[in-house]
Design a protein around this motif. Sequence first.
Motif, PDB file in Angstrom:
ATOM      1  N   ASN A  48      -2.262 -10.316 -10.392  1.00  0.00           N
ATOM      2  CA  ASN A  48      -3.208  -9.201 -10.415  1.00  0.00           C
ATOM      3  C   ASN A  48      -2.738  -8.193 -11.443  1.00  0.00           C
ATOM      4  O   ASN A  48      -1.856  -7.408 -11.181  1.00  0.00           O
ATOM      5  CB  ASN A  48      -3.268  -8.580  -9.018  1.00  0.00           C
ATOM      6  N   TYR A  49      -3.301  -8.241 -12.645  1.00  0.00           N
ATOM      7  CA  TYR A  49      -2.875  -7.322 -13.707  1.00  0.00           C
ATOM      8  C   TYR A  49      -3.597  -6.024 -13.606  1.00  0.00           C
ATOM      9  O   TYR A  49      -4.703  -5.888 -13.338  1.00  0.00           O
ATOM     10  CB  TYR A  49      -3.135  -7.958 -15.083  1.00  0.00           C
ATOM     11  N   GLY A  81       4.048  -4.947   3.650  1.00  0.00           N
ATOM     12  CA  GLY A  81       2.786  -4.294   3.338  1.00  0.00           C
ATOM     13  C   GLY A  81       2.441  -4.457   1.879  1.00  0.00           C
ATOM     14  O   GLY A  81       3.122  -5.159   1.136  1.00  0.00           O
ATOM     15  N   ALA A  82       1.391  -3.790   1.491  1.00  0.00           N
ATOM     16  CA  ALA A  82       0.921  -3.884   0.104  1.00  0.00           C
ATOM     17  C   ALA A  82       1.900  -3.188  -0.842  1.00  0.00           C
ATOM     18  O   ALA A  82       2.525  -2.192  -0.493  1.00  0.00           O
ATOM     19  CB  ALA A  82      -0.458  -3.243  -0.021  1.00  0.00           C
ATOM     20  N   ILE A  83       2.013  -3.732  -2.024  1.00  0.00           N
ATOM     21  CA  ILE A  83       2.839  -3.134  -3.070  1.00  0.00           C
ATOM     22  C   ILE A  83       2.017  -2.019  -3.709  1.00  0.00           C
ATOM     23  O   ILE A  83       0.936  -2.250  -4.243  1.00  0.00           O
ATOM     24  CB  ILE A  83       3.217  -4.184  -4.138  1.00  0.00           C
ATOM     25  N   SER A  84       2.531  -0.804  -3.657  1.00  0.00           N
ATOM     26  CA  SER A  84       1.801   0.347  -4.214  1.00  0.00           C
ATOM     27  C   SER A  84       1.926   0.388  -5.735  1.00  0.00           C
ATOM     28  O   SER A  84       2.844  -0.201  -6.314  1.00  0.00           O
ATOM     29  CB  SER A  84       2.345   1.651  -3.624  1.00  0.00           C
ATOM     30  N   ASN A  85       1.020   1.114  -6.359  1.00  0.00           N
ATOM     31  CA  ASN A  85       1.092   1.313  -7.805  1.00  0.00           C
ATOM     32  C   ASN A  85       2.375   2.056  -8.174  1.00  0.00           C
ATOM     33  O   ASN A  85       2.983   1.784  -9.202  1.00  0.00           O
ATOM     34  CB  ASN A  85      -0.122   2.072  -8.314  1.00  0.00           C
ATOM     35  N   GLU A  86       2.777   2.986  -7.315  1.00  0.00           N
ATOM     36  CA  GLU A  86       3.998   3.755  -7.559  1.00  0.00           C
ATOM     37  C   GLU A  86       5.211   2.830  -7.574  1.00  0.00           C
ATOM     38  O   GLU A  86       6.092   2.957  -8.425  1.00  0.00           O
ATOM     39  CB  GLU A  86       4.149   4.837  -6.468  1.00  0.00           C
ATOM     40  N   LEU A  87       5.245   1.863  -6.669  1.00  0.00           N
ATOM     41  CA  LEU A  87       6.353   0.917  -6.635  1.00  0.00           C
ATOM     42  C   LEU A  87       6.335   0.015  -7.879  1.00  0.00           C
ATOM     43  O   LEU A  87       7.384  -0.268  -8.460  1.00  0.00           O
ATOM     44  CB  LEU A  87       6.318   0.078  -5.360  1.00  0.00           C
ATOM     45  N   LEU A  88       5.153  -0.410  -8.307  1.00  0.00           N
ATOM     46  CA  LEU A  88       5.046  -1.186  -9.550  1.00  0.00           C
ATOM     47  C   LEU A  88       5.619  -0.404 -10.728  1.00  0.00           C
ATOM     48  O   LEU A  88       6.346  -0.955 -11.559  1.00  0.00           O
ATOM     49  CB  LEU A  88       3.593  -1.557  -9.839  1.00  0.00           C
ATOM     50  N   SER A 120       6.098  -7.024 -18.187  1.00  0.00           N
ATOM     51  CA  SER A 120       5.022  -6.514 -17.330  1.00  0.00           C
ATOM     52  C   SER A 120       5.368  -6.835 -15.886  1.00  0.00           C
ATOM     53  O   SER A 120       5.992  -7.859 -15.597  1.00  0.00           O
ATOM     54  CB  SER A 120       3.668  -7.116 -17.719  1.00  0.00           C
ATOM     55  N   VAL A 121       4.986  -5.935 -14.985  1.00  0.00           N
ATOM     56  CA  VAL A 121       5.251  -6.093 -13.562  1.00  0.00           C
ATOM     57  C   VAL A 121       3.917  -6.127 -12.841  1.00  0.00           C
ATOM     58  O   VAL A 121       3.060  -5.264 -13.063  1.00  0.00           O
ATOM     59  CB  VAL A 121       6.121  -4.937 -13.023  1.00  0.00           C
ATOM     60  N   VAL A 122       3.741  -7.132 -12.001  1.00  0.00           N
ATOM     61  CA  VAL A 122       2.483  -7.298 -11.257  1.00  0.00           C
ATOM     62  C   VAL A 122       2.792  -7.592  -9.796  1.00  0.00           C
ATOM     63  O   VAL A 122       3.907  -7.973  -9.448  1.00  0.00           O
ATOM     64  CB  VAL A 122       1.611  -8.426 -11.864  1.00  0.00           C
ATOM     65  N   ARG A 123       1.805  -7.406  -8.951  1.00  0.00           N
ATOM     66  CA  ARG A 123       1.952  -7.762  -7.537  1.00  0.00           C
ATOM     67  C   ARG A 123       1.318  -9.114  -7.297  1.00  0.00           C
ATOM     68  O   ARG A 123       0.343  -9.479  -7.950  1.00  0.00           O
ATOM     69  CB  ARG A 123       1.319  -6.695  -6.646  1.00  0.00           C
ATOM     70  N   ALA A 124       1.896  -9.855  -6.388  1.00  0.00           N
ATOM     71  CA  ALA A 124       1.301 -11.131  -5.985  1.00  0.00           C
ATOM     72  C   ALA A 124       0.176 -10.821  -5.004  1.00  0.00           C
ATOM     73  O   ALA A 124       0.316  -9.970  -4.134  1.00  0.00           O
ATOM     74  CB  ALA A 124       2.339 -12.022  -5.330  1.00  0.00           C
ATOM     75  N   VAL A 125      -0.941 -11.504  -5.163  1.00  0.00           N
ATOM     76  CA  VAL A 125      -2.097 -11.298  -4.301  1.00  0.00           C
ATOM     77  C   VAL A 125      -2.493 -12.639  -3.715  1.00  0.00           C
ATOM     78  O   VAL A 125      -2.675 -13.613  -4.443  1.00  0.00           O
ATOM     79  CB  VAL A 125      -3.284 -10.702  -5.099  1.00  0.00           C
ATOM     80  N   LYS A 126      -2.603 -12.696  -2.393  1.00  0.00           N
ATOM     81  CA  LYS A 126      -3.013 -13.947  -1.752  1.00  0.00           C
ATOM     82  C   LYS A 126      -4.460 -14.251  -2.102  1.00  0.00           C
ATOM     83  O   LYS A 126      -5.296 -13.372  -2.200  1.00  0.00           O
ATOM     84  CB  LYS A 126      -2.855 -13.851  -0.237  1.00  0.00           C
ATOM     85  N   ASN A 127      -4.720 -15.518  -2.281  1.00  0.00           N
ATOM     86  CA  ASN A 127      -6.042 -15.986  -2.645  1.00  0.00           C
ATOM     87  C   ASN A 127      -6.357 -17.189  -1.755  1.00  0.00           C
ATOM     88  O   ASN A 127      -5.471 -17.978  -1.445  1.00  0.00           O
ATOM     89  CB  ASN A 127      -6.037 -16.372  -4.131  1.00  0.00           C
ATOM     90  N   GLN A 128      -7.577 -17.346  -1.359  1.00  0.00           N
ATOM     91  CA  GLN A 128      -7.937 -18.453  -0.473  1.00  0.00           C
ATOM     92  C   GLN A 128      -7.726 -19.812  -1.135  1.00  0.00           C
ATOM     93  O   GLN A 128      -7.428 -20.795  -0.474  1.00  0.00           O
ATOM     94  CB  GLN A 128      -9.379 -18.321  -0.001  1.00  0.00           C
ATOM     95  N   ARG A 129      -7.888 -19.906  -2.437  1.00  0.00           N
ATOM     96  CA  ARG A 129      -7.749 -21.185  -3.135  1.00  0.00           C
ATOM     97  C   ARG A 129      -6.338 -21.432  -3.637  1.00  0.00           C
ATOM     98  O   ARG A 129      -5.906 -22.564  -3.742  1.00  0.00           O
ATOM     99  CB  ARG A 129      -8.709 -21.246  -4.320  1.00  0.00           C
ATOM    100  N   LEU A 130      -5.632 -20.385  -3.981  1.00  0.00           N
ATOM    101  CA  LEU A 130      -4.292 -20.493  -4.538  1.00  0.00           C
ATOM    102  C   LEU A 130      -3.307 -19.768  -3.644  1.00  0.00           C
ATOM    103  O   LEU A 130      -3.679 -18.872  -2.889  1.00  0.00           O
ATOM    104  CB  LEU A 130      -4.237 -19.854  -5.932  1.00  0.00           C
ATOM    105  N   PHE A 131      -2.055 -20.140  -3.749  1.00  0.00           N
ATOM    106  CA  PHE A 131      -1.024 -19.418  -2.996  1.00  0.00           C
ATOM    107  C   PHE A 131      -1.005 -17.964  -3.421  1.00  0.00           C
ATOM    108  O   PHE A 131      -0.968 -17.073  -2.617  1.00  0.00           O
ATOM    109  CB  PHE A 131       0.337 -20.073  -3.214  1.00  0.00           C
TER     110      PHE A 131
END
Length: 90
Positions: A89-90, A47-54, A74-85
Amino acid sequence: MFFGHSTVGSIEGYKFHAKSVDSLIDGVHAFSPKIGFITIVITSSIGAISNELLLRVGETVSNKKVRQLTDNVSVVRAVKNQRLFFHLNY
């Protein structure tokens, strides 16, 4: 399988400690965009990575026993994008 990590501030060390925060995290990518800066990207297929988990990951990798004195992490979540893998997302 890692049971511990003795090196402070290594990329592999950051990955180990980030992944150990929660079983929801199934992927960790850590890199240094420039000297003194570390970016940790976390993913979850469950599922989605929550802000609390970040925040929990950030607190863990910023611990003085994990983070090298001169690293800005810095810790960020990976976000799927149609153009990029994924993009960061900062």
